[in-house]
Design a protein around this motif. Structure first.
Motif, mmCIF file in Angstrom:
data_model
loop_
_atom_site.group_PDB
_atom_site.id
_atom_site.type_symbol
_atom_site.label_atom_id
_atom_site.label_comp_id
_atom_site.label_asym_id
_atom_site.label_seq_id
_atom_site.Cartn_x
_atom_site.Cartn_y
_atom_site.Cartn_z
ATOM 1 N N GLU A 1 41.042 45.961 44.948
ATOM 2 C CA GLU A 1 39.960 45.308 45.212
ATOM 3 C C GLU A 1 38.805 45.251 43.995
ATOM 4 O OE1 GLU A 1 39.503 49.594 46.493
ATOM 5 O OE2 GLU A 1 40.915 47.934 46.527
ATOM 6 N N THR A 2 39.248 45.769 42.906
ATOM 7 C CA THR A 2 38.162 45.936 41.702
ATOM 8 C C THR A 2 37.894 44.359 41.066
ATOM 9 O OG1 THR A 2 38.787 48.226 41.404
ATOM 10 C CG2 THR A 2 37.567 46.933 39.553
ATOM 11 N N ARG A 3 36.584 44.035 41.135
ATOM 12 C CA ARG A 3 36.388 42.836 40.413
ATOM 13 C C ARG A 3 36.528 42.958 38.748
ATOM 14 N NH1 ARG A 3 34.114 38.935 43.632
ATOM 15 N NH2 ARG A 3 33.853 37.835 41.762
ATOM 16 N N ILE A 4 37.153 41.907 38.328
ATOM 17 C CA ILE A 4 37.525 41.783 36.773
ATOM 18 C C ILE A 4 36.669 40.506 36.461
ATOM 19 C CG2 ILE A 4 39.802 42.964 37.072
ATOM 20 C CD1 ILE A 4 40.821 40.214 36.776
ATOM 21 N N GLY A 5 36.628 40.742 34.965
ATOM 22 C CA GLY A 5 36.107 39.458 33.978
ATOM 23 C C GLY A 5 36.746 39.717 32.631
ATOM 24 N N ASP A 6 36.174 38.855 31.787
ATOM 25 C CA ASP A 6 36.872 38.678 30.614
ATOM 26 C C ASP A 6 36.985 40.022 29.770
ATOM 27 O OD1 ASP A 6 37.881 36.963 28.698
ATOM 28 O OD2 ASP A 6 36.079 37.356 27.407
ATOM 29 N N GLY A 7 38.055 40.338 29.429
ATOM 30 C CA GLY A 7 38.163 41.605 28.596
ATOM 31 C C GLY A 7 38.879 42.741 29.418
ATOM 32 N N SER A 8 38.916 42.424 30.761
ATOM 33 C CA SER A 8 39.377 43.593 31.833
ATOM 34 C C SER A 8 40.766 44.122 31.523
ATOM 35 C CB SER A 8 39.147 43.302 32.985
ATOM 36 O OG SER A 8 37.701 43.114 33.618
ATOM 37 N N ARG A 9 40.934 45.120 31.775
ATOM 38 C CA ARG A 9 42.382 45.792 31.414
ATOM 39 C C ARG A 9 43.066 46.291 32.708
ATOM 40 N NH1 ARG A 9 44.006 49.966 26.764
ATOM 41 N NH2 ARG A 9 43.924 48.100 25.433
ATOM 42 N N THR B 1 39.697 39.464 40.893
ATOM 43 C CA THR B 1 39.880 40.725 41.370
ATOM 44 C C THR B 1 41.258 41.160 40.562
ATOM 45 O OG1 THR B 1 41.214 40.114 43.279
ATOM 46 C CG2 THR B 1 38.951 40.528 43.555
ATOM 47 N N VAL B 2 41.353 42.339 40.753
ATOM 48 C CA VAL B 2 42.856 42.930 40.262
ATOM 49 C C VAL B 2 43.918 42.373 40.980
ATOM 50 C CG1 VAL B 2 44.225 44.935 39.884
ATOM 51 C CG2 VAL B 2 41.785 45.115 39.364
ATOM 52 N N ASP B 3 43.731 42.291 42.308
ATOM 53 C CA ASP B 3 44.950 41.778 43.018
ATOM 54 C C ASP B 3 45.121 40.375 43.026
ATOM 55 O OD1 ASP B 3 46.621 42.224 45.606
ATOM 56 O OD2 ASP B 3 45.430 40.575 46.385
ATOM 57 N N GLU B 4 44.252 39.499 42.844
ATOM 58 C CA GLU B 4 44.435 37.980 42.224
ATOM 59 C C GLU B 4 45.009 37.965 41.114
ATOM 60 O OE1 GLU B 4 40.712 36.137 42.546
ATOM 61 O OE2 GLU B 4 40.401 36.334 44.581
ATOM 62 N N ALA B 5 44.677 38.760 39.865
ATOM 63 C CA ALA B 5 45.402 38.797 38.510
ATOM 64 C C ALA B 5 46.960 39.303 38.878
ATOM 65 C CB ALA B 5 44.816 39.907 37.877
ATOM 66 N N LEU B 6 47.175 40.125 39.698
ATOM 67 C CA LEU B 6 48.663 40.835 39.893
ATOM 68 C C LEU B 6 49.388 39.497 40.620
ATOM 69 C CD1 LEU B 6 48.026 44.296 40.795
ATOM 70 C CD2 LEU B 6 48.739 43.650 38.540
ATOM 71 N N ALA C 1 37.428 30.612 32.121
ATOM 72 C CA ALA C 1 38.538 31.119 32.260
ATOM 73 C C ALA C 1 38.396 32.666 31.589
ATOM 74 C CB ALA C 1 39.689 30.746 31.936
ATOM 75 N N ALA C 2 38.880 33.642 32.154
ATOM 76 C CA ALA C 2 38.638 35.139 31.720
ATOM 77 C C ALA C 2 40.226 35.421 31.040
ATOM 78 C CB ALA C 2 38.303 36.044 32.931
ATOM 79 N N GLU C 3 40.174 36.196 30.262
ATOM 80 C CA GLU C 3 41.297 36.846 29.279
ATOM 81 C C GLU C 3 41.352 38.128 29.767
ATOM 82 O OE1 GLU C 3 42.266 38.041 24.852
ATOM 83 O OE2 GLU C 3 42.912 35.696 25.205
#
Length: 222
Positions: A91-99, A68-73, A48-50
């Motif tokens: 559509e930007t891909r994200i990972g652990d530590g993304s803001r 992705t940003v959309d999935e996080a929102l 899991a990513a924070e």
């Protein structure tokens, strides 16, 4: 079959394991299952990513499996409209530590040098709104401090810009910087008191625009 052979066969039968041995075996199996479950749990948590999600200036930390940003929102239940600010893009891909930063649009009912309009901004406070509207360097007088937060419902804001004007009196030319709303305000700022019957052009209630000259003249002799 002889009785001797039957005795031998009966003698070969295994005795059932003792209760203690059964408990030992069950304990070993249970321990193995727990260990496997623990390994799986650790693996899932580590996968899991924070992500830091900042919505209208409020920080939220969330852990999940959004890629992705959309999935996080969507996971956070945050909606973003066409006029809202979002960074990075959906559509930007994200990972652990993304803001992820979201600022929702809100209306400002703006009175700028006497002219009214409604402007939509994504700023969190009045100062940021002035930057967004290109008024920061021009604003001289404000109806609210720059640190005041902008609610999502919007707010009324009066802005008077700094302007350079010229005042002519008795052939004396004076240049002044003003935020006044009227020619009367400019004269007051310059500590000019009108004499009885003295006329001013343009009128005292006119707006003093950038570069505008105000002229006062003595009344003509009767």
């Amino acid at each position: 079959m002889s009785q001797t052979l039957r005795r031998r066969r009966r003698g070969r039968r295994r005795r059932p394991p003792a209760a203690g041995a059964i408990r030992d075996r069950l304990g070993w199996v249970a321990g193995g299952v727990i260990a496997v479950v623990a390994v799986i749990a650790v693996t899932v948590v580590s996968a899991a990513a924070e992500v830091e999600l900042i919505v209208d200036g409020e920080l939220r930390r969330m852990r999940g499996f959004a890629t992705t940003v959309d999935e996080a929102l969507t996971s956070a239940g945050v909606k973003v409209g066409a006029g809202d600010y979002l960074h990075p893009a959906a559509e930007t891909r994200i990972g652990d530590g993304s803001r992820i930063v979201v600022r929702h649009a809100r209306p400002i009912r703006l009175t700028l040098d006497g002219e009214r309009s409604t402007q939509w901004v994504t700023a969190n406070n009045v100062g940021e709104a002035l930057d967004e509207l290109g008024l920061r360097d021009r604003a001289g007088a404000l109806s609210a401090p720059t640190t005041q937060m902008l609610p999502l419902a919007g707010m009324d804001l009066t802005v008077r810009t700094r302007r350079s004007v010229v005042v002519m009196r008795d052939k004396v030319r004076m240049r002044a910087t003003t935020t006044g709303a009227t020619v009367r305000d400019v004269l007051s700022e310059q500590e000019i008191t009108l004499r009885d019957g003295e006329r001013v052009r343009p009128g005292l209630n006119r707006f003093p625009e950038e570069g505008r000259s105000s002229r006062s003249s003595r009344p003509l002799p009767g």
